[in-house]
Enzyme design. Structure first.
Site, PDB file in Angstrom:
ATOM      1  N   GLU A 168       0.844  -1.195   0.000  1.00 38.23           N
ATOM      2  CA  GLU A 168       0.000   0.000   0.000  1.00 38.23           C
ATOM      3  C   GLU A 168       0.880   1.247   0.000  1.00 38.23           C
ATOM      4  O   GLU A 168       1.968   1.254   0.569  1.00 38.23           O
ATOM      5  CB  GLU A 168      -0.879   0.022   1.259  1.00 38.23           C
ATOM      6  CG  GLU A 168      -2.012  -0.968   1.214  1.00 38.23           C
ATOM      7  CD  GLU A 168      -2.835  -0.952   2.493  1.00 38.23           C
ATOM      8  OE1 GLU A 168      -2.567  -0.110   3.380  1.00 38.23           O
ATOM      9  OE2 GLU A 168      -3.729  -1.809   2.625  1.00 38.23           O
TER      10      GLU A 168
ATOM     11  N   LYS B 156      -1.244   3.407 -41.511  1.00 39.90           N
ATOM     12  CA  LYS B 156      -0.821   2.257 -40.697  1.00 39.90           C
ATOM     13  C   LYS B 156      -1.967   1.279 -40.468  1.00 39.90           C
ATOM     14  O   LYS B 156      -3.091   1.680 -40.204  1.00 39.90           O
ATOM     15  CB  LYS B 156      -0.322   2.760 -39.342  1.00 39.90           C
ATOM     16  CG  LYS B 156       0.089   1.653 -38.398  1.00 39.90           C
ATOM     17  CD  LYS B 156       0.843   2.184 -37.212  1.00 39.90           C
ATOM     18  CE  LYS B 156      -0.052   2.742 -36.135  1.00 39.90           C
ATOM     19  NZ  LYS B 156       0.691   3.108 -34.929  1.00 39.90           N
TER      20      LYS B 156
ATOM     21  N   ARG C  23      -2.744  -1.993 -38.019  1.00 38.31           N
ATOM     22  CA  ARG C  23      -2.216  -2.773 -36.896  1.00 38.31           C
ATOM     23  C   ARG C  23      -2.569  -4.244 -37.072  1.00 38.31           C
ATOM     24  O   ARG C  23      -3.722  -4.601 -37.277  1.00 38.31           O
ATOM     25  CB  ARG C  23      -2.776  -2.219 -35.566  1.00 38.31           C
ATOM     26  CG  ARG C  23      -2.066  -2.767 -34.358  1.00 38.31           C
ATOM     27  CD  ARG C  23      -2.308  -1.911 -33.111  1.00 38.31           C
ATOM     28  NE  ARG C  23      -1.336  -0.833 -32.942  1.00 38.31           N
ATOM     29  CZ  ARG C  23      -0.088  -1.016 -32.527  1.00 38.31           C
ATOM     30  NH1 ARG C  23       0.360  -2.221 -32.262  1.00 38.31           N
ATOM     31  NH2 ARG C  23       0.713   0.017 -32.369  1.00 38.31           N
TER      32      ARG C  23
ATOM     33  N   SER D 136       6.571   3.030 -28.027  1.00 42.20           N
ATOM     34  CA  SER D 136       6.364   2.019 -26.996  1.00 42.20           C
ATOM     35  C   SER D 136       7.264   0.822 -27.308  1.00 42.20           C
ATOM     36  O   SER D 136       8.417   0.772 -26.904  1.00 42.20           O
ATOM     37  CB  SER D 136       4.884   1.661 -26.957  1.00 42.20           C
ATOM     38  OG  SER D 136       4.639   0.717 -25.955  1.00 42.20           O
TER      39      SER D 136
HETATM   40  C1  R5P Z   1      -0.210   4.887 -31.971  1.00 40.84           C
HETATM   41  O1  R5P Z   1      -1.054   5.136 -32.785  1.00 40.84           O
HETATM   42  C2  R5P Z   1       0.806   5.859 -31.456  1.00 40.84           C
HETATM   43  O2  R5P Z   1       0.715   7.115 -32.033  1.00 40.84           O
HETATM   44  C3  R5P Z   1       2.196   5.286 -31.622  1.00 40.84           C
HETATM   45  O3  R5P Z   1       2.489   5.190 -32.986  1.00 40.84           O
HETATM   46  C4  R5P Z   1       2.258   3.919 -30.981  1.00 40.84           C
HETATM   47  O4  R5P Z   1       1.772   3.963 -29.674  1.00 40.84           O
HETATM   48  C5  R5P Z   1       3.654   3.397 -30.984  1.00 40.84           C
HETATM   49  O5  R5P Z   1       3.630   2.108 -30.459  1.00 40.84           O
HETATM   50  P1  R5P Z   1       4.773   1.095 -30.799  1.00 40.84           P
HETATM   51  O6  R5P Z   1       6.072   1.770 -30.499  1.00 40.84           O
HETATM   52  O7  R5P Z   1       4.502  -0.068 -29.882  1.00 40.84           O
HETATM   53  O8  R5P Z   1       4.640   0.702 -32.237  1.00 40.84           O
END
Ligand code: R5P
Length: 297
Positions: A36, A193, A195, A223
Site C-alpha cells: 500500500e 498504418k 495494426r 512504446s
Molecule cells: C499509436 O497510434 C501511437 O501514435 C504510436 O504510434 C504507438 O503507440 C507506438 O507504439 P509502438 O512503439 O509499440 O509501435
C-alpha cells in the site's frame, strides 16, 4: 502558488519550480510492506493554488493512484485550486471499445481525475486519435500542449539532418509532423498504418518519397518501437539518406531503442515526460510558459 511533483515527475517538477524561481514542495511517499502507498504533504497548502505534475507512465496504475491520493489530500488540506500537468497520460489509447465488452479506460481515468477534485488539467501531446479535442475528453478546463516545437529545435541544433522531410508514421501523426515541419521550415507527410497485433503493424506510404532526403520521423509515443521500425524500413527502401526519430513520450519497452538503432536510425530523441535514456529535451519550459501565461501565482 506551490509546485508539487508526484514520484513519476519529481525531477521535472524541480526543473519547473527552478524555471519559476522557486523550489518544489516536498512530499513523503513510501510503500507499506504489503504494497500500500503512504503519502504525506509536507507543506502548508491552505488557500494556495497548487500545480501538480505527475506523468501516469511506466507503472501507470501506481502513479494514477498516487495522483488520486495526492489531489484528494491537497483538497482536504484546504488547497484553493489544483491545476494538474499530466505530461504523459496513460490509457488514452483505449478511448474506444474496439472489441465488445472492453473497458473504456480513457473515459474511466478521465472521470477519476475529474471526480477527485482536479480543477484544471494540462496534457502534453496526449494520444488524441478519436477524441480530437481536450474539451471532448474532460469536463473541467483542459488544454493539450505540444512538445514538437521543442523537439524540432533540438533536432535543428544537432545539425545532423539537412532540410529533412518530416514523416508521421500514421495519419493521426499529421498533427505532430505538421508542427515539427513548421518549426523546421520544411515539408511533411504521413504514412497509413494497419495494426496486425499488439506488437505488429504494417505501414504504407501515403504520398511521401524519401529518395535522397534526410528524414525526421515524429510520433507521440514510442512504446515497443514496432511502428518506428516499420517506418524506417519503408523510408530506407525508398532511398532515404539519413533518418532521425523524435517522440514526446519515450516509453521504450521491449528493447525498442536497440531495435530502432538496428533498423538504421542515427538518433532517437525524446522528452522527459517519461524518463528514458533518450530524454534529451525537457518539457519544463513548456510548463513554465503555460504557468506564466495563465498567471497562476
Ligand atoms: C499509436 O497510434 C501511437 O501514435 C504510436 O504510434 C504507438 O503507440 C507506438 O507504439 P509502438 O512503439 O509499440 O509501435
Amino acid at each position: 502558488m506551490k509546485i508539487i511533483g508526484g514520484s513519476s515527475s519529481e525531477a521535472l517538477a524541480t526543473k519547473v519550480a527552478h524555471g519559476l524561481g522557486t523550489e518544489s514542495a516536498k512530499l513523503e511517499i513510501k510503500k507499506f510492506p504489503d504494497g500500500e502507498k503512504y503519502l504525506r504533504v509536507l507543506e502548508d497548502v491552505k488557500r494556495e493554488d497548487v500545480i501538480v505534475i505527475q506523468s501516469i507512465s511506466r507503472t501507470p496504475d501506481e502513479f494514477l493512484f498516487e495522483y488520486l491520493l495526492l489531489v484528494d489530500t491537497l483538497k482536504d488540506l484546504g488547497a484553493k485550486r489544483v491545476v494538474s500537468f499530466i505530461p504523459y497520460f496513460a490509457y488514452a489509447r483505449q478511448d474506444e471499445r474496439f472489441n465488445p465488452g472492453e473497458a473504456l479506460s480513457f473515459k474511466t481515468v478521465s472521470k477519476l481525475i475529474e471526480d477527485i477534485g482536479t480543477d484544471e488539467i494540462y496534457t502534453i501531446d496526449m494520444h488524441q486519435h478519436r477524441v480530437l479535442r481536450s474539451s471532448d475528453a474532460f469536463k473541467i478546463p483542459s488544454r493539450n500542449l505540444s512538445a514538437m516545437p521543442l523537439l524540432a529545435d533540438y533536432v535543428e541544433k544537432t545539425g545532423n539532418l539537412r532540410k529533412p522531410l518530416v514523416i508521421g508514421p500514421d495519419t493521426e501523426a499529421e498533427q505532430w509532423a505538421r508542427l515539427a515541419a513548421e518549426r523546421l521550415r520544411t515539408d511533411y507527410d504521413v504514412f497509413e498504418k494497419k495494426r496486425l497485433g499488439s506488437e505488429n503493424v504494417q505501414i504504407r506510404p501515403k504520398k511521401a518519397n524519401a529518395r535522397d532526403r534526410d528524414v525526421l520521423i515524429v510520433d507521440d509515443i514510442i512504446s515497443t518501437g514496432g511502428t518506428i521500425v516499420e517506418a524506417l524500413k519503408i523510408l530506407f527502401s525508398q532511398g532515404a539518406k539519413k533518418i532521425d526519430v523524435a517522440c514526446t513520450h519515450p516509453l521504450l519497452i521491449s528493447g525498442a531503442l536497440a531495435k530502432i538503432y538496428e533498423a538504421g536510425a542515427q538518433n532517437v530523441i525524446g522528452t522527459d515526460t517519461v524518463q528514458s535514456p533518450v530524454s534529451y529535451v525537457s518539457v519544463a519550459p513548456l510548463i513554465v510558459d503555460q504557468i506564466k501565461k495563465e498567471g497562476f501565482r
